[in-house]
Design a protein around this motif. Structure first.
Motif, PDB file in Angstrom:
ATOM      1  N   ALA A 166      38.537  93.927 -32.555  1.00 12.04           N
ATOM      2  CA  ALA A 166      38.858  93.247 -33.955  1.00 12.04           C
ATOM      3  C   ALA A 166      38.985  94.726 -34.712  1.00 12.04           C
ATOM      4  CB  ALA A 166      37.666  92.379 -34.361  1.00 12.04           C
ATOM      5  N   PHE A 167      38.088  95.562 -34.754  1.00 12.57           N
ATOM      6  CA  PHE A 167      38.266  96.792 -35.556  1.00 12.57           C
ATOM      7  C   PHE A 167      39.589  97.499 -35.514  1.00 12.57           C
ATOM      8  CE2 PHE A 167      37.959 101.330 -35.899  1.00 12.57           C
ATOM      9  CZ  PHE A 167      37.161 101.585 -37.270  1.00 12.57           C
ATOM     10  N   LEU A 168      40.169  97.598 -34.314  1.00 17.45           N
ATOM     11  CA  LEU A 168      41.516  98.097 -34.232  1.00 17.45           C
ATOM     12  C   LEU A 168      42.584  97.229 -34.735  1.00 17.45           C
ATOM     13  CD1 LEU A 168      40.960  99.674 -30.736  1.00 17.45           C
ATOM     14  CD2 LEU A 168      41.442 100.951 -32.829  1.00 17.45           C
ATOM     15  N   ASP A 169      42.495  95.805 -34.447  1.00 12.94           N
ATOM     16  CA  ASP A 169      43.466  95.077 -34.912  1.00 12.94           C
ATOM     17  C   ASP A 169      43.543  94.874 -36.512  1.00 12.94           C
ATOM     18  OD1 ASP A 169      44.131  94.299 -32.427  1.00 12.94           O
ATOM     19  OD2 ASP A 169      43.081  92.422 -32.302  1.00 12.94           O
ATOM     20  N   GLU A 170      42.519  95.014 -37.042  1.00 18.10           N
ATOM     21  CA  GLU A 170      42.198  94.821 -38.540  1.00 18.10           C
ATOM     22  C   GLU A 170      42.966  96.224 -39.201  1.00 18.10           C
ATOM     23  OE1 GLU A 170      38.279  94.495 -39.096  1.00 18.10           O
ATOM     24  OE2 GLU A 170      38.261  92.298 -38.512  1.00 18.10           O
ATOM     25  N   ARG A 171      43.128  97.447 -38.422  1.00 18.40           N
ATOM     26  CA  ARG A 171      43.769  98.525 -38.868  1.00 18.40           C
ATOM     27  C   ARG A 171      45.100  98.822 -38.499  1.00 18.40           C
ATOM     28  NH1 ARG A 171      38.696  98.475 -39.096  1.00 18.40           N
ATOM     29  NH2 ARG A 171      37.577  99.649 -40.508  1.00 18.40           N
ATOM     30  N   GLY A 172      45.716  97.602 -37.828  1.00 23.16           N
ATOM     31  CA  GLY A 172      47.300  97.656 -37.549  1.00 23.16           C
ATOM     32  C   GLY A 172      47.480  98.076 -36.314  1.00 23.16           C
ATOM     33  N   PHE A 173      46.634  98.362 -35.461  1.00 25.37           N
ATOM     34  CA  PHE A 173      46.753  98.769 -33.947  1.00 25.37           C
ATOM     35  C   PHE A 173      47.342  97.678 -33.155  1.00 25.37           C
ATOM     36  CE2 PHE A 173      44.240 102.228 -35.585  1.00 25.37           C
ATOM     37  CZ  PHE A 173      44.704 103.243 -34.841  1.00 25.37           C
ATOM     38  N   LEU A 174      48.172  97.787 -32.416  1.00 25.58           N
ATOM     39  CA  LEU A 174      48.904  96.781 -31.445  1.00 25.58           C
ATOM     40  C   LEU A 174      48.146  96.742 -30.064  1.00 25.58           C
ATOM     41  CD1 LEU A 174      51.073  94.451 -30.913  1.00 25.58           C
ATOM     42  CD2 LEU A 174      52.636  96.288 -30.238  1.00 25.58           C
ATOM     43  N   GLU A 175      47.502  95.795 -29.457  1.00 22.11           N
ATOM     44  CA  GLU A 175      46.994  95.781 -28.222  1.00 22.11           C
ATOM     45  C   GLU A 175      48.243  95.815 -27.203  1.00 22.11           C
ATOM     46  OE1 GLU A 175      43.558  94.319 -25.542  1.00 22.11           O
ATOM     47  OE2 GLU A 175      44.048  93.159 -27.260  1.00 22.11           O
ATOM     48  N   VAL A 176      48.231  96.487 -26.040  1.00 20.51           N
ATOM     49  CA  VAL A 176      49.296  96.639 -25.147  1.00 20.51           C
ATOM     50  C   VAL A 176      48.755  96.650 -23.468  1.00 20.51           C
ATOM     51  CG1 VAL A 176      51.116  97.604 -26.528  1.00 20.51           C
ATOM     52  CG2 VAL A 176      49.596  98.961 -24.919  1.00 20.51           C
ATOM     53  N   GLU A 177      49.496  96.237 -22.621  1.00 24.33           N
ATOM     54  CA  GLU A 177      49.055  96.763 -21.205  1.00 24.33           C
ATOM     55  C   GLU A 177      49.889  97.707 -20.624  1.00 24.33           C
ATOM     56  OE1 GLU A 177      48.951  92.773 -19.464  1.00 24.33           O
ATOM     57  OE2 GLU A 177      46.977  92.293 -20.070  1.00 24.33           O
ATOM     58  N   THR A 178      49.425  98.656 -19.919  1.00 24.25           N
ATOM     59  CA  THR A 178      50.298  99.611 -19.139  1.00 24.25           C
ATOM     60  C   THR A 178      49.837  99.584 -17.672  1.00 24.25           C
ATOM     61  OG1 THR A 178      48.585 101.294 -19.375  1.00 24.25           O
ATOM     62  CG2 THR A 178      50.290 101.191 -21.116  1.00 24.25           C
ATOM     63  N   PRO A 179      50.922 100.039 -16.744  1.00 26.32           N
ATOM     64  CA  PRO A 179      50.610 100.185 -15.468  1.00 26.32           C
ATOM     65  C   PRO A 179      49.304 100.428 -14.874  1.00 26.32           C
ATOM     66  CG  PRO A 179      52.920 100.945 -16.123  1.00 26.32           C
ATOM     67  CD  PRO A 179      52.042 100.989 -17.092  1.00 26.32           C
ATOM     68  N   VAL A 180      49.003  99.810 -13.814  1.00 25.47           N
ATOM     69  CA  VAL A 180      47.689 100.292 -13.079  1.00 25.47           C
ATOM     70  C   VAL A 180      48.072 100.854 -12.022  1.00 25.47           C
ATOM     71  CG1 VAL A 180      45.580  99.717 -11.879  1.00 25.47           C
ATOM     72  CG2 VAL A 180      45.886  98.649 -14.057  1.00 25.47           C
ATOM     73  N   LEU A 181      49.186 100.585 -11.249  1.00 26.59           N
ATOM     74  CA  LEU A 181      49.726 101.189 -10.201  1.00 26.59           C
ATOM     75  C   LEU A 181      50.932 102.032 -10.839  1.00 26.59           C
ATOM     76  CD1 LEU A 181      50.274  98.180  -7.815  1.00 26.59           C
ATOM     77  CD2 LEU A 181      48.368  99.958  -7.574  1.00 26.59           C
ATOM     78  N   ARG A 193      51.101 102.586 -33.888  1.00 29.79           N
ATOM     79  CA  ARG A 193      49.765 102.377 -33.793  1.00 29.79           C
ATOM     80  C   ARG A 193      49.476 101.455 -32.520  1.00 29.79           C
ATOM     81  NH1 ARG A 193      45.902 102.707 -39.105  1.00 29.79           N
ATOM     82  NH2 ARG A 193      47.235 104.044 -40.440  1.00 29.79           N
ATOM     83  N   VAL A 194      48.881 101.870 -31.520  1.00 27.35           N
ATOM     84  CA  VAL A 194      48.805 101.380 -30.263  1.00 27.35           C
ATOM     85  C   VAL A 194      47.519 101.614 -29.617  1.00 27.35           C
ATOM     86  CG1 VAL A 194      49.932 103.188 -28.762  1.00 27.35           C
ATOM     87  CG2 VAL A 194      50.103 100.787 -27.963  1.00 27.35           C
ATOM     88  N   TYR A 195      46.909 100.485 -28.842  1.00 27.04           N
ATOM     89  CA  TYR A 195      45.687 100.770 -27.951  1.00 27.04           C
ATOM     90  C   TYR A 195      45.678  99.790 -26.817  1.00 27.04           C
ATOM     91  CZ  TYR A 195      43.514  96.318 -29.471  1.00 27.04           C
ATOM     92  OH  TYR A 195      43.194  95.097 -29.762  1.00 27.04           O
ATOM     93  N   GLU A 196      44.654 100.325 -25.782  1.00 28.85           N
ATOM     94  CA  GLU A 196      44.657  99.368 -24.871  1.00 28.85           C
ATOM     95  C   GLU A 196      43.120  99.627 -24.305  1.00 28.85           C
ATOM     96  OE1 GLU A 196      46.413  98.517 -20.170  1.00 28.85           O
ATOM     97  OE2 GLU A 196      46.908 100.547 -21.158  1.00 28.85           O
ATOM     98  N   ILE A 197      42.587  98.444 -23.950  1.00 25.07           N
ATOM     99  CA  ILE A 197      41.127  98.341 -23.251  1.00 25.07           C
ATOM    100  C   ILE A 197      41.446  97.939 -21.934  1.00 25.07           C
ATOM    101  CG2 ILE A 197      38.946  97.624 -23.547  1.00 25.07           C
ATOM    102  CD1 ILE A 197      39.477  96.709 -26.342  1.00 25.07           C
ATOM    103  N   GLY A 198      41.083  98.781 -20.881  1.00 22.22           N
ATOM    104  CA  GLY A 198      41.285  98.387 -19.363  1.00 22.22           C
ATOM    105  C   GLY A 198      40.489  99.244 -18.565  1.00 22.22           C
ATOM    106  N   HIS A 199      40.808  98.988 -17.353  1.00 25.04           N
ATOM    107  CA  HIS A 199      39.942  99.765 -16.405  1.00 25.04           C
ATOM    108  C   HIS A 199      40.871 101.337 -15.929  1.00 25.04           C
ATOM    109  CE1 HIS A 199      37.093  96.746 -14.379  1.00 25.04           C
ATOM    110  NE2 HIS A 199      36.810  96.730 -15.614  1.00 25.04           N
ATOM    111  N   ASN A 200      40.118 102.083 -15.610  1.00 24.76           N
ATOM    112  CA  ASN A 200      40.647 103.422 -15.046  1.00 24.76           C
ATOM    113  C   ASN A 200      39.808 103.757 -13.600  1.00 24.76           C
ATOM    114  OD1 ASN A 200      42.344 103.798 -17.058  1.00 24.76           O
ATOM    115  ND2 ASN A 200      41.020 105.175 -18.159  1.00 24.76           N
ATOM    116  N   PHE A 201      40.329 104.412 -12.852  1.00 28.68           N
ATOM    117  CA  PHE A 201      39.943 104.789 -11.555  1.00 28.68           C
ATOM    118  C   PHE A 201      39.906 106.188 -11.247  1.00 28.68           C
ATOM    119  CE2 PHE A 201      41.986 100.431 -12.062  1.00 28.68           C
ATOM    120  CZ  PHE A 201      41.163  99.360 -11.545  1.00 28.68           C
TER     121      PHE A 201
END
Length: 331
Positions: free
Chosen positions: A25-40, A83-91
């Motif tokens: 919510a914090f990032l969305d309210e500041r105009g950041f766009l949530e995306v998904e990038t490749p895990v593989l 403005r872009v962000y991702e919340i996801g798993h790293n390995f």
């Protein structure tokens, strides 16, 4: 069984979910766009780490589980998503400790026309706001110490040079500018220089062993050696250092940020140095990524980037002594 018998475990799971929601919510309210990038990924990068390797049978291609989202998120900034962000798993195929797990959750965000100072402001605002939304307070008790996550005047900021001098008996890493000189200075301070192969690695060891554990209240440590930061922009006043900070809480790094390097020629030189280190046996050095270099050649605006370890942040907000306590299914 732990969830059935342990009310604290259930409460931690709920707080974790709310932390992620508040961060989003914090990032969305500041105009950041949530995306998904490749895990593989065909090439891994964005951090110094050994990857997990897998194989795609149809393509007959070796692939890597991502160690970071960085290089793909930067491609999106080049593509015009400012403005872009991702919340996801790293390995990362590395050891396990109270603050490490081979599979972990990271938030990475990138903001065009910003730098690492802007990312410091964003970090302290984000952490304070998450604490307020989830816990109703910015004063958090962690392992017997009260942490103030939104102090008046903001989080203290100090350079790595000054932090090492303060906690390592006056050692000046920029005056002792070679490995031999720094070894001598470390011995002169009554400390053990160990067998670090380079000046930058010895600087990192000094900081990790003698400074990090003493950074209890939230703070930023800035201006890291360029050799430890291959994706960060150099400082204008000293090209040996970069515009980078790490954020610390209770002696643990919770965030890492740069003024992102957007000069493709400088980036190529640093990738080539990393490739030489790989050839010499450093299995954590990032491989040369021609596709990313071509992306930079199209033009990336001045950009600030930030990564925050979600698991570690939840540790502090739930008074968990070990990262495993905030994971529903730790390795």
């Amino acid at each position: 069984l732990d969830l059935l018998c342990n009310g604290k475990a259930r409460e931690t799971a709920v707080v974790r979910a709310r932390v992620v929601s508040a961060m989003r919510a914090f990032l969305d309210e500041r105009g950041f766009l949530e995306v998904e990038t490749p895990v593989l990924q065909p090439l891994y990068g964005g951090a110094a780490a050994r990857p997990f390797t897998t194989h795609h049978n149809t393509y007959e291609q070796d692939l890597y589980l991502r160690i970071s989202d960085e290089l793909y998120l930067k491609r999106l900034v080049v593509g015009g998503i400012d403005r872009v962000y991702e919340i996801g798993h790293n390995f990362r195929n590395e050891g396990v400790s109270r603050k490490h797990n081979p599979e972990f959750t990271m938030m990475e965000c990138y903001q065009a026309y910003a730098d690492y100072a802007d990312m410091m402001d964003l970090t302290e605002q984000m952490v304070g706001e998450i604490a307020r939304r989830v816990l109703g307070t910015t004063s958090v008790a962690y392992q017997g110490t009260v942490l103030e996550l939104a102090p008046a005047g903001g989080w203290p900021r100090t350079s790595m040079r000054d932090a090492i001098a303060e906690h390592c008996k006056g050692i000046d890493i920029l005056e002792a500018a070679s490995l031999a000189e720094l070894r001598e200075a470390v011995r002169g301070a009554g400390l053990d220089p160990g067998d670090a192969p380079t000046w930058a690695v010895l600087v990192d060891q000094l900081f990790s062993e003698h400074v990090e554990p003493r950074l209890v209240q939230p703070c930023f440590v800035t201006k890291h050696p360029v050799d430890l930061s291959p994706l960060a922009k150099r400082c204008e006043d000293d090209p040996r250092l970069v515009e980078r900070f790490e954020a610390f809480v209770a002696g643990v790094e919770v965030g890492n940020a740069f003024s992102e390097l957007n000069d493709p020629l400088d980036q190529r030189e640093r990738f080539l140095a990393l490739q030489a280190a790989r050839d010499a046996g450093d299995d954590e050095a990032q491989p040369l990524d021609e596709d990313f270099l071509q992306c930079l050649e199209h033009g990336m605006p001045p950009t600030g980037g930030l990564g925050i370890g979600v698991d570690r942040l939840v540790m502090f907000l739930t008074d968990a002594p070990n990262l495993r306590e905030v994971l529903l299914f730790p390795h």
